[in-house]
Design a protein around this motif. Structure first.
Motif, mmCIF file in Angstrom:
data_model
loop_
_atom_site.group_PDB
_atom_site.id
_atom_site.type_symbol
_atom_site.label_atom_id
_atom_site.label_comp_id
_atom_site.label_asym_id
_atom_site.label_seq_id
_atom_site.Cartn_x
_atom_site.Cartn_y
_atom_site.Cartn_z
ATOM 1 N N ILE A 1 0.854 -1.177 0.000
ATOM 2 C CA ILE A 1 0.000 0.000 0.000
ATOM 3 C C ILE A 1 0.894 1.232 0.000
ATOM 4 N N ASP A 2 0.617 2.172 -0.903
ATOM 5 C CA ASP A 2 1.430 3.378 -0.941
ATOM 6 C C ASP A 2 0.609 4.522 -1.516
ATOM 7 N N GLU A 3 1.159 5.737 -1.448
ATOM 8 C CA GLU A 3 0.443 6.888 -1.989
ATOM 9 C C GLU A 3 0.342 6.798 -3.504
ATOM 10 N N VAL A 4 1.380 6.252 -4.132
ATOM 11 C CA VAL A 4 1.392 6.050 -5.580
ATOM 12 C C VAL A 4 1.615 4.568 -5.853
ATOM 13 N N ASN A 5 0.739 3.981 -6.652
ATOM 14 C CA ASN A 5 0.852 2.560 -6.966
ATOM 15 C C ASN A 5 1.078 2.349 -8.458
ATOM 16 N N TYR A 6 1.661 1.213 -8.774
ATOM 17 C CA TYR A 6 1.975 0.870 -10.152
ATOM 18 C C TYR A 6 1.400 -0.509 -10.473
#
Length: 217
Positions: free
Chosen positions: A153-158
Motif C-alpha cells: 500500500i502506498d500513496e502512488v501505486n503501479y
C-alpha cells in the motif's frame, strides 16, 4: 538463467478468440505473442525455457516444437489434466526445472520491449518485480515502490507487468495445487523481501479482443 513463460490461462476475457486458440498464440503484428518472447530470450542469451500449458495446451508444442528453431531448449510443464494451476501453482509444478537458481518468469500475454536480464542478481531478496505505469484498465495499480522495495500500500501505486525474477525459496513451501501469485507476493512484501523497478517504455497487457485490435492497428 532459465526462464518460464506462463501460457496456461483460459483467457476468458479474450473469448471468442480463445475458444479455439490459447491466448499466447494470438498474433501481434503477424506473430504469436509467445514467439515474440522466445525471439527475445534467444537474442539475449537465454538457452532453457519452460512453458506451462493447459487450455488447448497441445497446440503450443505443436507450433513451437522443442525450441531449436530459436536456439532454445523448451520444456513443457503440462497442466492439462489438473486444469490451469494459476501463476504460483504453475511455477511450483515447474520448480524442479530451476534447481536452486534465480529464474525469470514472464506472462505469455504481454507485449513489450523490456529486455530480460539473464544475469540479474537477487542477492538476499525473494523476488524482483518489473512495474509499469497504470494502464486505463488498471488505474489503481497493484503495488507501490519505495526505496527500491515493493510495497503493498502506498500513496502512488503501479501495475505489475507480469515480468519478474524469482528465487525458488519463494515457492518451496506452497502446496502443489492451484495457487494465485498475488497472495504469495504480498506476504513476502510485508517482510521487505521483494525489490522492484519501474519500466516506463512500451508495455501492453493483451487482455481483451479490443486491446489486441488496438495494438495491431
Amino acid at each position: 538463467m532459465k526462464a518460464m513463460i506462463l501460457c496456461a490461462g483460459r483467457g476468458e476475457r479474450m473469448r471468442p478468440l480463445t475458444d479455439t486458440l490459447p491466448k499466447p498464440l494470438l498474433e501481434v503484428k503477424g506473430k504469436p505473442l509467445v514467439v515474440w518472447h522466445l525471439e527475445k530470450l534467444s537474442r539475449l542469451g537465454f538457452k532453457d525455457v519452460v512453458i506451462n500449458i493447459a487450455h488447448l495446451g497441445f497446440k503450443i508444442p505443436e507450433l513451437l516444437g522443442d525450441g531449436s528453431k530459436w536456439g532454445l531448449n523448451i520444456i513443457y510443464s503440462d497442466e492439462q489434466r489438473e486444469g490451469a494451476l494459476e501463476s504460483a501453482g504453475g511455477i511450483k509444478k515447474a520448480l524442479p526445472f530451476f534447481d536452486d537458481d534465480t529464474f525469470l518468469v514472464v506472462n505469455g500475454d504481454v507485449f513489450c520491449d523490456y529486455d530480460f536480464d539473464g544475469d540479474f542478481d537477487l542477492k538476499d531478496k525473494l523476488a524482483h518485480l518489473i512495474l509499469v505505469p497504470n494502464p486505463e484498465h488498471n488505474k489503481d495499480g497493484d503495488f507501490g515502490l519505495r526505496d527500491d522495495f515493493v510495497t503493498n500500500i502506498d500513496e502512488v501505486n503501479y501495475t505489475f507487468s507480469g515480468i519478474g525474477y524469482y528465487s525458488p525459496k519463494l515457492f518451496k513451501n506452497i502446496a502443489n495445487e492451484k495457487t494465485a501469485l498475488a497472495p504469495i507476493l504480498k506476504k513476502a512484501i510485508q517482510k521487505q523481501k521483494i525489490s522492484g523497478e519501474i519500466y516506463n517504455n512500451m508495455w501492453h497487457d493483451i487482455g481483451t479482443p479490443q486491446r489486441l485490435e488496438n495494438i495491431n492497428r
